[in-house]
Motif scaffolding. Structure first.
Motif, PDB file in Angstrom:
ATOM      1  N   HIS B 217       0.934  -1.128  -0.024  1.00  0.00           N
ATOM      2  CA  HIS B 217       0.095  -0.001  -0.001  1.00  0.00           C
ATOM      3  C   HIS B 217       0.790   1.105  -0.119  1.00  0.00           C
ATOM      4  N   VAL B 218       1.922   1.219   0.574  1.00  0.00           N
ATOM      5  CA  VAL B 218       2.958   2.388   0.654  1.00  0.00           C
ATOM      6  C   VAL B 218       3.565   2.485  -0.749  1.00  0.00           C
ATOM      7  N   ALA B 219       3.723   1.211  -1.318  1.00  0.00           N
ATOM      8  CA  ALA B 219       4.488   1.575  -2.685  1.00  0.00           C
ATOM      9  C   ALA B 219       3.508   1.914  -3.751  1.00  0.00           C
ATOM     10  N   ILE B 220       2.223   1.488  -3.513  1.00  0.00           N
ATOM     11  CA  ILE B 220       1.434   1.925  -4.746  1.00  0.00           C
ATOM     12  C   ILE B 220       0.871   3.322  -4.499  1.00  0.00           C
ATOM     13  N   SER B 221       0.841   3.760  -3.115  1.00  0.00           N
ATOM     14  CA  SER B 221       0.582   5.136  -2.885  1.00  0.00           C
ATOM     15  C   SER B 221       1.641   6.100  -3.424  1.00  0.00           C
ATOM     16  N   ARG B 222       3.115   5.710  -3.161  1.00  0.00           N
ATOM     17  CA  ARG B 222       4.208   6.607  -3.767  1.00  0.00           C
ATOM     18  C   ARG B 222       3.929   6.547  -5.359  1.00  0.00           C
ATOM     19  N   LEU B 223       3.761   5.340  -5.959  1.00  0.00           N
ATOM     20  CA  LEU B 223       3.410   5.556  -7.486  1.00  0.00           C
ATOM     21  C   LEU B 223       2.244   6.268  -7.712  1.00  0.00           C
ATOM     22  N   LYS B 224       1.201   6.413  -6.968  1.00  0.00           N
ATOM     23  CA  LYS B 224      -0.027   7.162  -7.365  1.00  0.00           C
ATOM     24  C   LYS B 224       0.318   8.738  -7.269  1.00  0.00           C
ATOM     25  N   ALA B 393       1.954 -13.992 -12.353  1.00  0.00           N
ATOM     26  CA  ALA B 393       2.056 -12.589 -12.670  1.00  0.00           C
ATOM     27  C   ALA B 393       2.061 -11.598 -11.231  1.00  0.00           C
ATOM     28  N   VAL B 394       1.256 -11.845 -10.628  1.00  0.00           N
ATOM     29  CA  VAL B 394       1.167 -11.112  -9.388  1.00  0.00           C
ATOM     30  C   VAL B 394       2.196 -11.070  -8.475  1.00  0.00           C
ATOM     31  N   ARG B 395       2.740 -12.454  -8.244  1.00  0.00           N
ATOM     32  CA  ARG B 395       4.126 -12.693  -7.527  1.00  0.00           C
ATOM     33  C   ARG B 395       5.209 -11.779  -7.842  1.00  0.00           C
ATOM     34  N   LEU B 396       5.454 -11.897  -9.389  1.00  0.00           N
ATOM     35  CA  LEU B 396       6.482 -10.999  -9.987  1.00  0.00           C
ATOM     36  C   LEU B 396       6.166  -9.517  -9.776  1.00  0.00           C
ATOM     37  N   ALA B 397       4.818  -8.938 -10.070  1.00  0.00           N
ATOM     38  CA  ALA B 397       4.435  -7.685  -9.831  1.00  0.00           C
ATOM     39  C   ALA B 397       4.786  -7.232  -8.367  1.00  0.00           C
ATOM     40  N   ARG B 398       4.245  -8.029  -7.276  1.00  0.00           N
ATOM     41  CA  ARG B 398       4.409  -7.561  -6.093  1.00  0.00           C
ATOM     42  C   ARG B 398       6.058  -7.455  -5.669  1.00  0.00           C
ATOM     43  N   ALA B 399       6.889  -7.937  -6.180  1.00  0.00           N
ATOM     44  CA  ALA B 399       8.265  -7.975  -5.865  1.00  0.00           C
ATOM     45  C   ALA B 399       8.860  -6.670  -6.630  1.00  0.00           C
ATOM     46  N   MET B 400       8.422  -6.446  -7.712  1.00  0.00           N
ATOM     47  CA  MET B 400       8.738  -5.241  -8.675  1.00  0.00           C
ATOM     48  C   MET B 400       8.260  -3.919  -7.875  1.00  0.00           C
ATOM     49  N   MET B 401       7.088  -3.984  -7.421  1.00  0.00           N
ATOM     50  CA  MET B 401       6.730  -2.835  -6.698  1.00  0.00           C
ATOM     51  C   MET B 401       7.381  -2.478  -5.329  1.00  0.00           C
ATOM     52  N   VAL B 402       7.395  -3.568  -4.547  1.00  0.00           N
ATOM     53  CA  VAL B 402       8.119  -3.253  -3.051  1.00  0.00           C
ATOM     54  C   VAL B 402       9.456  -3.482  -3.103  1.00  0.00           C
ATOM     55  N   ASP B 403      10.214  -4.395  -3.791  1.00  0.00           N
ATOM     56  CA  ASP B 403      11.679  -4.534  -4.142  1.00  0.00           C
ATOM     57  C   ASP B 403      12.266  -4.014  -5.217  1.00  0.00           C
ATOM     58  N   THR B 404      11.739  -2.895  -5.532  1.00  0.00           N
ATOM     59  CA  THR B 404      12.094  -2.252  -6.845  1.00  0.00           C
ATOM     60  C   THR B 404      13.586  -2.324  -7.016  1.00  0.00           C
ATOM     61  N   GLY B 405      14.364  -1.971  -6.076  1.00  0.00           N
ATOM     62  CA  GLY B 405      15.661  -1.774  -6.092  1.00  0.00           C
ATOM     63  C   GLY B 405      16.599  -3.075  -6.161  1.00  0.00           C
ATOM     64  N   ALA B 406      15.920  -4.531  -6.038  1.00  0.00           N
ATOM     65  CA  ALA B 406      16.313  -5.505  -6.434  1.00  0.00           C
ATOM     66  C   ALA B 406      16.537  -5.870  -7.869  1.00  0.00           C
ATOM     67  N   PHE B 407      15.820  -5.097  -8.787  1.00  0.00           N
ATOM     68  CA  PHE B 407      15.926  -5.154  -9.983  1.00  0.00           C
ATOM     69  C   PHE B 407      16.967  -4.301 -10.616  1.00  0.00           C
ATOM     70  N   ALA B 408      18.147  -4.612 -10.885  1.00  0.00           N
ATOM     71  CA  ALA B 408      18.985  -3.741 -11.434  1.00  0.00           C
ATOM     72  C   ALA B 408      18.966  -3.459 -12.813  1.00  0.00           C
ATOM     73  N   GLY B 409      18.377  -4.356 -13.442  1.00  0.00           N
ATOM     74  CA  GLY B 409      18.368  -4.239 -15.008  1.00  0.00           C
ATOM     75  C   GLY B 409      16.969  -5.161 -15.404  1.00  0.00           C
ATOM     76  N   ILE B 410      16.861  -4.810 -16.620  1.00  0.00           N
ATOM     77  CA  ILE B 410      15.694  -5.471 -17.423  1.00  0.00           C
ATOM     78  C   ILE B 410      15.873  -6.997 -17.361  1.00  0.00           C
ATOM     79  N   ALA B 411      17.175  -7.398 -17.413  1.00  0.00           N
ATOM     80  CA  ALA B 411      17.242  -8.870 -17.192  1.00  0.00           C
ATOM     81  C   ALA B 411      17.127  -9.618 -16.114  1.00  0.00           C
ATOM     82  N   ASP B 412      16.872  -8.621 -14.887  1.00  0.00           N
ATOM     83  CA  ASP B 412      16.626  -9.334 -13.761  1.00  0.00           C
ATOM     84  C   ASP B 412      15.018  -9.429 -13.668  1.00  0.00           C
ATOM     85  N   VAL B 413      14.087  -8.795 -14.652  1.00  0.00           N
ATOM     86  CA  VAL B 413      13.013  -8.874 -14.635  1.00  0.00           C
ATOM     87  C   VAL B 413      12.477 -10.074 -15.475  1.00  0.00           C
TER      88      VAL B 413
END
Lengths: 430, 430
Positions: B217-224, B393-413
């Motif tokens: 909820h914090v992550a989505i609110s920052r994005l909003k 899809a949701v499992r990946l999305a949750r990680a992308m939104m909350v642990d954004t910094g863990a994805f250094a580049g698109i290959a991580d996605v």
């Protein structure tokens, strides 16, 4: 308040202004009978406008008229009259949000770019008081109320997204005033620009170093981008101690003609920067060594309290009733939600603090190397003493802008300033 | 292109539309003689508008007319006709910046909220092609050109601050469309909302977990907040694979009625999200196990290339001639300046990448738990299979939104997506 859109633009000098005011019944009533007996005095010491004080036997008013060019420079530097419209709009909004902390509006004529306001007497420009070493016990409470109220209630925390976008659009046309800031604060001091000046020869080396300091250029460019593209709230846009009038009991913020939707840290940073400059200039105004130590301690305490009181009030407003579209309450229901949202509020303020000290640094450097200087330093007669104070201020500003993360809280800023109080810069040749 | 502001708003059904088009000489000429012989077919499968294909013996056109309400819901959900104006404005600008990548404009009538465009034949909605497992070899090059050109040239890197503010103001009135996004993407999927739906009962537990996930909820609110208050560039605003029409040789981006000045990552993230959803839905469309592995490999390769090619083109535009007010060239003169500016460009793209994957995550979650779903998942007949793809899809999305910094580049996605391809979620009771 009365309003008028009639008439074509013309500059109203003393006689024409008297006739104009006499033709507005409630102003005439306020000033008193016999317009011929009114005194009309031009007092504008700013860079842009005509300002008159008009006094009759009953009362007085202040009249501000925009000129179609920069007064300081002349007709070669045109500047749109519309700024008077934006100033009026901002002053109206600020008056609603921070009643008693801006001058009361009495009359506005859009075509004449003319606004009549409450006469502030015996208020003086705060910067003059700071040069004289005066303490202002009301200042912290008043300026933090002004900033918390005007910034919070024009932000996404308090407005719907639609209201916010309407506000942004309403001020978008004030871009010529923004451009002055973009050039004079965020660009020119870091390059060779004809209008730049500094205390030569002492600061020649430092001026050159700034022009060559690419870490600083990246930092100022990030701040510039934030200034241009982060419409967080309705800013005053020029909130230095020359835009604040004070007595020991009262404070009024004046001159919001640079108003637009921008990053909050630009306003909060302006106040911090100008207090820090008053601090670093203070030694140069001593008549005997250490004479102004109590004043200087008050200034640094004020720096700290401006941030802590602002943050406290802003957070209290947020906690009390944020009805804006950001951070919707329904996503943070329950105890767990409340705890997490409170942590996020602290994180929000931490980001705003970082912006604040970054913009404070930008505001400092421009006053020492750019076009517009301030009397805190300028009135120090001995140029070497002046340069010493300026060099101390710049040393802190450079750290605040480039190593922003090293300043975890405002005490780190005041602490760093305290340490620099007696630092002796060495002036290399330019 | 012809234009017309005359006439009061009325809904133009087949006969009235035929009469209207017959009255516009260049459209009539394009379609051919004998309006009675023109075929007029309503084909709108979107949620908001009427869309007609009109064909005569010489040629055809597409006609889009906005309704004063949300078509999907009816008159109980009013929506301003002005969106047709913003769509027209955006399409005009996109046509200048990315020629050949949006439909050609033929006619616009502001009062009727009606636009006549090039008929795209034999193009199909890309999402349908992805469901069918079709590869689109032109897609990466075309979509990245579209995004790089439209985003770069409407940003502070290419525009003066004044031009940028004018652009922001020109689109500020489109706030009703922004509000749909603010509610349906950034708020409703994370709370109990009547319009939400998901693949029950399998995803009941996950839907409840999202509503209780305060980090999310914090992550989505920052994005909003970023969506609402970061006017970086003129966005398409709804850049999913249902807004893209393709053949194997061509691509056109359609339907920019959500256009406004917002964060670039919202557009780039939309493309990435919809490719990832096509990937996770793919297994559900298999007729034999592993049948679509080559397609899936192409989709993940496309995810990677969409980011890397976009970033390359955007950076090339920046390097080639940034004449905007941000990062002024004169502050980065010389070899040292050039080196430092290039590092800053990389840092800028890294921030944009983080925004991209955050917004991609938001776009994914809304399609699985919010009001508007997409056929990638919806056309999977077996609800359990559908739920499995959605949960991945949701499992990946949750990680992308909350642990954004863990994805250094698109290959991580793409790597994380690949790992989740055969992950078997366990469905607890809701």
């Amino acid at each position: 308040m009365t309003g008028d859109r009639a008439g074509d633009y013309r500059i109203l000098h003393e006689a024409a202004l008297r006739d104009y005011l006499a033709g507005v019944p409630d102003l005439a009533a306020l000033l008193g009978a016999e317009p011929v007996s009114w005194s009309v005095t031009e007092v504008g010491d700013g860079n842009l406008n005509l300002v008159f004080i008009v006094k009759g036997d009953r009362g007085g008013v202040a009249v501000k008229q925009a000129l179609p060019y920069v007064r300081l420079v002349g007709e070669s530097w045109p500047l749109p009259l519309s700024r008077a419209h934006y100033e009026f709009l901002a002053l109206s909004r600020q008056g609603e949000l921070a009643p008693g902390l801006v001058p009361a509006l009495l009359h506005h004529n859009e075509r004449l770019a003319l606004t009549v306001m409450e006469l502030l007497e015996p208020h003086i420009i705060m910067r003059k008081g700071l040069v004289a070493g005066t303490h202002y016990p009301r200042f912290v409470d008043d300026i933090t109320t002004f900033m918390a109220q005007t910034l919070f209630f024009t932000s996404d925390l308090a407005l719907s997204a639609a209201e916010k976008k309407e506000g942004i659009a309403a001020f978008a046309g004030n871009h010529a005033l923004c451009k002055i800031t973009e050039d004079l604060i965020f660009t020119d001091p870091y390059r060779i620009a004809e209008q730049n000046r500094w205390t030569a020869p002492y600061l020649d080396g430092l001026a050159g170093a700034l022009r060559d300091d690419m870490e600083l250029h990246v930092a100022i460019s990030r701040l510039k981008l934030k200034f241009m593209a982060s419409p967080e709230a309705l800013l005053h846009g020029d909130l230095h101690t020359g835009s604040i009038m004070v007595t020991e009991r009262e404070m009024r913020v004046i001159d919001p003609e640079f108003a637009f939707y921008g990053p909050m840290g630009f306003d909060t940073g302006a106040v911090i920067a100008n207090l820090l400059m008053a601090y670093f200039a203070s030694a140069g105004h001593e008549r005997s060594p250490g004479e102004r130590r109590a004043f200087e301690a008050w200034v640094l305490e004020t720096v700290e309290k401006v941030w802590t009181e602002f943050a406290r009030k802003f957070l209290d407003l947020w906690r009390a009733g944020a009805v804006g579209d950001a951070y919707p309450a329904l996503l943070f229901a329950g105890e767990k939600g409340a705890t997490r949202l409170e942590a996020e509020r602290q994180a929000y303020m931490q980001r705003l603090f970082a912006d604040t000290i970054g913009f404070a640094a930008a505001k400092t450097i421009r006053r020492i190397f750019g076009l517009a200087h301030n009397i805190d330093f300028e009135l120090i007669e001995d140029p070497k003493k002046r340069a010493i104070g300026e060099a101390r201020a710049v040393r802190l500003a450079r750290a605040m802008m480039v190593d922003t993360g090293a300043f975890a809280g405002i005490a780190d800023v005041s602490g760093a300033a305290r340490k620099l109080r007696d630092w002796q810069p060495e002036f290399a040749a330019g």
